[in-house]
Design a protein around this motif. Structure first.
Motif, PDB file in Angstrom:
ATOM      1  N   LEU A 157       0.833  -1.206   0.000  1.00  0.00           N
ATOM      2  CA  LEU A 157       0.000   0.000   0.000  1.00  0.00           C
ATOM      3  C   LEU A 157       0.869   1.258   0.000  1.00  0.00           C
ATOM      4  O   LEU A 157       0.565   2.224  -0.702  1.00  0.00           O
ATOM      5  N   ASN A 158       1.936   1.244   0.776  1.00  0.00           N
ATOM      6  CA  ASN A 158       2.838   2.395   0.802  1.00  0.00           C
ATOM      7  C   ASN A 158       3.519   2.617  -0.537  1.00  0.00           C
ATOM      8  O   ASN A 158       3.930   3.736  -0.859  1.00  0.00           O
ATOM      9  N   SER A 159       3.640   1.551  -1.326  1.00  0.00           N
ATOM     10  CA  SER A 159       4.297   1.645  -2.628  1.00  0.00           C
ATOM     11  C   SER A 159       3.332   2.003  -3.749  1.00  0.00           C
ATOM     12  O   SER A 159       3.745   2.095  -4.899  1.00  0.00           O
ATOM     13  N   GLY A 160       2.050   2.186  -3.408  1.00  0.00           N
ATOM     14  CA  GLY A 160       1.113   2.663  -4.408  1.00  0.00           C
ATOM     15  C   GLY A 160       0.086   1.681  -4.898  1.00  0.00           C
ATOM     16  O   GLY A 160      -0.631   1.965  -5.870  1.00  0.00           O
ATOM     17  N   ALA A 161      -0.021   0.504  -4.268  1.00  0.00           N
ATOM     18  CA  ALA A 161      -1.026  -0.465  -4.704  1.00  0.00           C
ATOM     19  C   ALA A 161      -2.420   0.131  -4.566  1.00  0.00           C
ATOM     20  O   ALA A 161      -2.773   0.687  -3.526  1.00  0.00           O
ATOM     21  N   GLN A 162      -3.208   0.027  -5.629  1.00  0.00           N
ATOM     22  CA  GLN A 162      -4.541   0.630  -5.638  1.00  0.00           C
ATOM     23  C   GLN A 162      -5.624  -0.288  -5.084  1.00  0.00           C
ATOM     24  O   GLN A 162      -6.628   0.173  -4.566  1.00  0.00           O
ATOM     25  N   ARG A 163      -5.395  -1.616  -5.210  1.00  0.00           N
ATOM     26  CA  ARG A 163      -6.390  -2.548  -4.677  1.00  0.00           C
ATOM     27  C   ARG A 163      -5.702  -3.838  -4.250  1.00  0.00           C
ATOM     28  O   ARG A 163      -5.253  -4.618  -5.076  1.00  0.00           O
ATOM     29  N   VAL A 164      -5.635  -4.061  -2.958  1.00  0.00           N
ATOM     30  CA  VAL A 164      -5.061  -5.275  -2.387  1.00  0.00           C
ATOM     31  C   VAL A 164      -6.176  -6.051  -1.706  1.00  0.00           C
ATOM     32  O   VAL A 164      -6.915  -5.498  -0.890  1.00  0.00           O
ATOM     33  N   ILE A 165      -6.305  -7.320  -2.037  1.00  0.00           N
ATOM     34  CA  ILE A 165      -7.273  -8.202  -1.382  1.00  0.00           C
ATOM     35  C   ILE A 165      -6.496  -9.187  -0.540  1.00  0.00           C
ATOM     36  O   ILE A 165      -5.767 -10.036  -1.074  1.00  0.00           O
ATOM     37  N   GLY A 166      -6.590  -9.068   0.764  1.00  0.00           N
ATOM     38  CA  GLY A 166      -5.896  -9.971   1.671  1.00  0.00           C
ATOM     39  C   GLY A 166      -6.712 -11.219   1.905  1.00  0.00           C
ATOM     40  O   GLY A 166      -7.793 -11.160   2.501  1.00  0.00           O
ATOM     41  N   LEU A 167      -6.216 -12.349   1.440  1.00  0.00           N
ATOM     42  CA  LEU A 167      -6.889 -13.639   1.623  1.00  0.00           C
ATOM     43  C   LEU A 167      -6.226 -14.347   2.796  1.00  0.00           C
ATOM     44  O   LEU A 167      -5.191 -14.992   2.641  1.00  0.00           O
ATOM     45  N   GLU A 168      -6.824 -14.204   3.974  1.00  0.00           N
ATOM     46  CA  GLU A 168      -6.225 -14.745   5.189  1.00  0.00           C
ATOM     47  C   GLU A 168      -6.998 -15.979   5.656  1.00  0.00           C
ATOM     48  O   GLU A 168      -8.220 -15.944   5.811  1.00  0.00           O
TER      49      GLU A 168
END
Length: 442
Positions: A157-168
């Motif tokens: 996210l700090n590097s600019g990711a626009q959409r991260v889906i965390g599959l935990e």
């Protein structure tokens, strides 16, 4: 089918690939060293770079050297110090603190399952830096498999990711991840799901973390795209070492049959895997020890690229909730390789489709069972009248052994056989295939 085209293609394959050293060789020249002064942990891209007699003070002078073209050369320690000045593009939120290393390590070691975790912020930032060129693509979502304490999540996210889906998959990490999700403006979504358990055999209601891929994609609002379109989803994670080979088989079946996540397009996998598995995936014909069915099939299906190689000590490895780290001696490998597997946009054709992709897999598996058998023996069994003609048309020697046939040649052989009237695909649906599929990919 014109004989000139395949013949020229095979000549090109053998003259180009056969005389060049593979680009996947893990050489000392591709070494990366990264020293983080705060945690006294060293990351590098080749064991030869470690230097058995090198002291910590000597190592601290090492500079970061990019392992891939286009990556800027920079010292990670300096980068870590400047992270707090960064802001994510398209977001009003400030830098996300990755948290205390000791606290994140404690959370990782409390995991109920044996897993590998990225807890060092510098290491997480290094991984994110390698992916930075892809992070700002608005059309591609990033599935992060088992983010755990979320250190790598914050780096993305700090590097600019626009959409991260965390599959935990572990409930114990969900609360903190969901708290982070609530602080953001849609850049992060957290789902109780195990990517490696998507689409299990059988039918009925699934209980998380098991899930069907169609439910996951529908809930996320991700639609199917044509195979030739851009990559819709990038999956970032670490292959579980206990069943790494089974997962690779499950995924390669899904690619050729366009099922599971690959039903939605050319999903790119960016995975940490054992060095042993990587070397087998990129093995070349003639290396009878490493060149296997998986080598042939993955090279046909995907562009395989080594991004980074790091020692196993870079990861915190939980021991089923015992609260103590697993010793590296319990693992047969010393390194994990970060590898991108990108399906080829031209994988499918009029003769190779998702409907007969399993036939290609079975053909390759039968040929590679005994790598010193002659290919012509298999061809005559499948197409008695045309087997020899196929080899002649492709300008291959009639006594060529199956362990010396290039992946693309296997594809051309299959497509040529598919055009003959006597070639029957019914043989792949026999009891042997059903048994192998069930025991191999589950």
């Amino acid at each position: 089918m014109s004989t000139l085209g395949p013949r020229l293609l095979v000549k090109g394959i053998r003259s180009t690939i056969g005389c060049l050293q593979t680009i996947h060789d893990l050489r000392p020249s591709a070494c990366i060293r990264i020293v983080t002064h705060a945690h006294k942990r060293t990351y590098y891209l080749d064991s030869a770079c470690g230097g058995a007699g090198q002291t910590q003070s000597q190592q601290s002078k090492a500079e970061l050297i990019s392992a891939a073209p286009g990556l800027s050369q920079r010292n990670l320690s300096a980068a870590a110090g400047s992270l707090k000045s960064q802001c994510r593009p398209m977001s009003r939120y400030n830098f996300l603190d990755p948290g205390d290393v000791d606290e994140n390590t404690h959370k990782a070691l409390a995991c109920r399952y044996q897993r590998h975790f990225v807890v060092d912020p510098d290491f997480a930032q290094l991984v994110a830096d390698h992916l930075k060129g892809d992070l700002t693509e608005r059309n591609a979502a990033i599935f992060e498999c088992n983010p755990g304490p979320g250190v790598l999540t914050r780096a993305l996210l700090n590097s600019g990711a626009q959409r991260v889906i965390g599959l935990e998959s572990d409930k114990s990490f969900l609360k903190d991840l969901q708290a982070l999700e609530s602080r953001l403006d849609g850049q992060l979504e957290v789902v109780h799901c195990d990517f490696f358990k998507l689409d299990p055999l059988g039918q009925g209601t699934m209980k998380p973390p098991s899930m069907y891929s169609d439910k996951l994609f529908n809930d996320l609002g991700i639609s199917e795209v044509p195979w030739t379109a851009d990559v819709p989803v990038k999956v970032l994670g670490i292959f579980p070492q206990r069943n790494e080979r089974s997962i690779l088989w499950k995924l390669i079946y899904a690619i050729f049959e366009r099922t599971s996540v690959f039903r939605y397009g050319r999903v790119q996998l960016v995975m940490f895997m054992s060095e042993k598995a990587y070397l087998k995936l990129v093995a070349q014909p003639g290396n009878l020890k490493k060149y296997q069915s998986l080598s042939v099939l993955w090279q046909i299906a995907c562009d395989i690229k080594l991004i980074q190689k790091v020692p196993m000590s870079s990861f915190v490895i939980s021991s089923k909730g015992h609260g103590t780290p697993v010793k590296n001696t319990q693992f047969p490998v010393d390194h994990l390789c970060l590898v991108s597997l990108t399906p080829h946009p031209n994988l499918f054709s009029s003769d190779l489709t998702h409907a007969n992709g399993a036939a290609l897999i079975m053909m390759v598996k039968q040929c590679m069972t005994k790598k010193k058998t002659q290919l012509i023996d298999h061809l005559k069994a499948w197409s008695p009248e045309n087997g020899s003609k196929v080899l002649t048309d492709l300008d291959l020697l009639e006594d060529i052994q199956t362990g010396y046939v290039f992946p693309e040649e296997y594809r051309i052989v299959f497509e040529s056989l598919h055009q003959t009237k006597e070639f029957k695909q019914s043989w792949i649906y026999n009891e042997t295939l059903n048994t192998e599929t069930t025991t191999t990919i589950v």
